[in-house]
Design a protein around this motif. Sequence first.
Motif, PDB file in Angstrom:
ATOM      1  N   ALA A  11       0.835  -1.193   0.000  1.00  0.00           N
ATOM      2  CA  ALA A  11       0.000   0.000   0.000  1.00  0.00           C
ATOM      3  C   ALA A  11       0.869   1.243   0.000  1.00  0.00           C
ATOM      4  O   ALA A  11       1.843   1.331   0.722  1.00  0.00           O
ATOM      5  CB  ALA A  11      -0.909   0.007   1.219  1.00  0.00           C
ATOM      6  N   GLY A  12       0.480   2.234  -0.797  1.00  0.00           N
ATOM      7  CA  GLY A  12       1.286   3.448  -0.887  1.00  0.00           C
ATOM      8  C   GLY A  12       1.264   4.246   0.400  1.00  0.00           C
ATOM      9  O   GLY A  12       2.256   4.812   0.802  1.00  0.00           O
ATOM     10  N   ASN A 474      -7.066   4.593   0.151  1.00  0.00           N
ATOM     11  CA  ASN A 474      -5.741   4.016  -0.052  1.00  0.00           C
ATOM     12  C   ASN A 474      -5.722   3.303  -1.392  1.00  0.00           C
ATOM     13  O   ASN A 474      -6.693   3.346  -2.142  1.00  0.00           O
ATOM     14  CB  ASN A 474      -5.396   3.052   1.094  1.00  0.00           C
ATOM     15  N   ALA A 475      -4.631   2.645  -1.701  1.00  0.00           N
ATOM     16  CA  ALA A 475      -4.494   1.829  -2.900  1.00  0.00           C
ATOM     17  C   ALA A 475      -3.387   0.818  -2.628  1.00  0.00           C
ATOM     18  O   ALA A 475      -2.658   0.943  -1.644  1.00  0.00           O
ATOM     19  CB  ALA A 475      -4.161   2.689  -4.114  1.00  0.00           C
ATOM     20  N   TYR A 476      -3.271  -0.202  -3.487  1.00  0.00           N
ATOM     21  CA  TYR A 476      -2.230  -1.201  -3.226  1.00  0.00           C
ATOM     22  C   TYR A 476      -1.846  -1.965  -4.485  1.00  0.00           C
ATOM     23  O   TYR A 476      -2.572  -1.973  -5.482  1.00  0.00           O
ATOM     24  CB  TYR A 476      -2.679  -2.177  -2.138  1.00  0.00           C
ATOM     25  N   TYR A 477      -0.681  -2.593  -4.388  1.00  0.00           N
ATOM     26  CA  TYR A 477      -0.202  -3.529  -5.407  1.00  0.00           C
ATOM     27  C   TYR A 477      -0.086  -4.896  -4.767  1.00  0.00           C
ATOM     28  O   TYR A 477       0.430  -5.038  -3.653  1.00  0.00           O
ATOM     29  CB  TYR A 477       1.174  -3.105  -5.940  1.00  0.00           C
ATOM     30  N   ILE A 484      -2.963  -3.892  -9.517  1.00  0.00           N
ATOM     31  CA  ILE A 484      -2.991  -2.626  -8.788  1.00  0.00           C
ATOM     32  C   ILE A 484      -4.457  -2.263  -8.572  1.00  0.00           C
ATOM     33  O   ILE A 484      -5.274  -2.388  -9.482  1.00  0.00           O
ATOM     34  CB  ILE A 484      -2.246  -1.498  -9.536  1.00  0.00           C
ATOM     35  N   THR A 485      -4.773  -1.813  -7.354  1.00  0.00           N
ATOM     36  CA  THR A 485      -6.168  -1.612  -6.975  1.00  0.00           C
ATOM     37  C   THR A 485      -6.361  -0.224  -6.377  1.00  0.00           C
ATOM     38  O   THR A 485      -5.602   0.181  -5.491  1.00  0.00           O
ATOM     39  CB  THR A 485      -6.603  -2.691  -5.963  1.00  0.00           C
TER      40      THR A 485
END
Length: 679
Positions: A11-12, A474-477, A484-485
């Motif tokens: 997560a970034g 948030n976002a994540y890989y 990537i979401t």
Amino acid sequence: MKLKTLLRLSAGAALLAVSVPALTQAVPNGPRYGSFGVDLTTIDKSVKPGDDFWAYVNGGWDKRTEIAADRASAGYGVKLTEEAETNVRTILDDMAKNPAQFGAKGKQIGDFYASWMDEAGIEARGTAPLKPYLDRINGANDKAALQVLFASTGYQSPVGLGIIPDLADPSRYTAAVGQGGLGMPSDYYLLEGEKYDGFRKAYRAYIQRILELTGVADASAKADTIFTLETAMAKVHWTPVQSRDIAKLNDPQSLEGLEKKAPDWDWALLLKTAGVDSSPTVLMTQNTALTALGKIFTDTSVQTWKDYLTFHFVSSNAAYLPKVFDDTRFGFYSTTLSGVKTKRERWKRGIQMVNGALGESVGEIYVARHFPPAAQKQMGELIENLRGAYKERIEKSSWMDDATRAAALKKLAAFEPRIGFPEKYIDYSSLSVDRNDILGNVMRSGEFEHQLELQRFPKPVDRSLWGMTPQTVNAYYNPLANQITFPAAILQAPYFDMNADPAVNYGAIGAIIGHEMGHGFDDQGSQFGPTGKFENWWTEASKKAFAARTAALGAQFDAFEPLPGLHVKGALTMGENIGDLGGVEAAYGAYQRYQATHGKAKVINGLTGDQRFFLSYAQAWQSKSRDDALRNQVLTDPHSPAKYRVNGIVRNVDAWYVAFNVKPGDKLYLAPKDRVKIW
């Protein structure tokens, strides 16, 4: 019972965004922030951009902003999260007041939320809801019974058990085991100094107080024993840096192999209790720690383990008990460890709880009310522009040989973006919710999640599943799926603003989308292929060149000192730093692609397009933390503090030097030969 330390989603941070790449005309209302998407009132002109770019962009905000008493940090990420919470609160309040109006899903969500908000009922029931769980612990009179509890949902365990995609074949699931069982970060038990002595003293006192409130006899002596036990466990735990080494974590074993490597555990019993004994192999992560923890298990009395389980069960569930329990836990974990003085309003904490238990049901309603369908299309356009920019950079890479380049391009082409919300939502209809039993609801929710995983276990991996809810900011890989979401809640201003200048959108969210893509090529993600398989697609020459560049970046971050005597750990934050650097470089390249199609950016408010790009990037990391929270982050979190996610990155980007006329003698200046270029 879940395994928490293996291959966490990349997560970034709680601060990500999206943008609209082809926007050429602003809607009359204009952008939400400033005249073009950046709030210029936050700038501190007394600071030179080349000395401290974060402070130059955010210093005015920093000086006038107080961290809220109920928060460990402040910034756009916090603000955006609170907006999402307010939107979700309306949903939950509607359902709690009249759940039947919303059907079965609405009643379930409303009852769960109402059970949390019923403070009077929680006080009246006292500690009675604990009885069946503590009775189960008290009845565990031998080491076998203890291990049954260790492998059961809701109980603390020195061994984490879980289910993940198989590293060798990510289309199928495998069982995995790893270290666990501590009440503080491992460093807090071991580091020397007055500060850490204070943490240890406070934790030992917290253990005693929880036992006293629970009615446990000899609470002081038992607190000493539990603290001594956890200190011994902390000494054998792998550090956060060690736990980033995928190759060393990757130790698949048969049942016989587990028994040989860590003979003090009854692996057959643990795996059967967890429901994963059918797994042909078990991924044994942190293997040396599991061996040492097994010896500690054998050498520690049954009664001590029972006391340990009692303390942790009550501590973990203190928020669902009378106020004195909740206040005691808050006093240690929030005030002592993070410096937070005031509890968040109950409704806000309730939203977090319901999101954790019934998150996709809430998310389905959140999406219907708050997510504009056009955002998916706009987001997809920007992602493809970033993919094109990465492709150009990989093709022109001076340090990568042709064989590795071809493999990298294959992986890039295979990236799967997911935007807004999942294709299908989880069906929670079999989860029993009692409006008058918050602790039971939480425990049943944990068991429901476990049973859901067991239902999936023998089947092929479901790539449609999401690791975050749509209402998560948030976002994540995910390296095991090469996905990537970007959840719906991140697609809003100040990061997603269709009225903002394109340079701002590329600098803010473009860099974050690039960051998530970059995780596929960081020091961990680069060990996974296009399907998510753990495999080597590097030649030795390219691997050596990559290692040299990442080592140089790590050394730069090692030099940053957020608190006196406490430095950023370049090895711990390596993946996120690589993601940030690659993300900014790719977003800048994507912005140049945009201008090639739509025309060169005009000067706005005396600022060039490139300047607006970098101002936006720095403003995206407008964040500050309390010292204790910052200390915890530096010791345990793979993300660098916000200030260094700006200063540590832009000093390696040539275009930033030109945009802000950064020269030798400026504090952030690096000679061209010392600037790290990876992707």
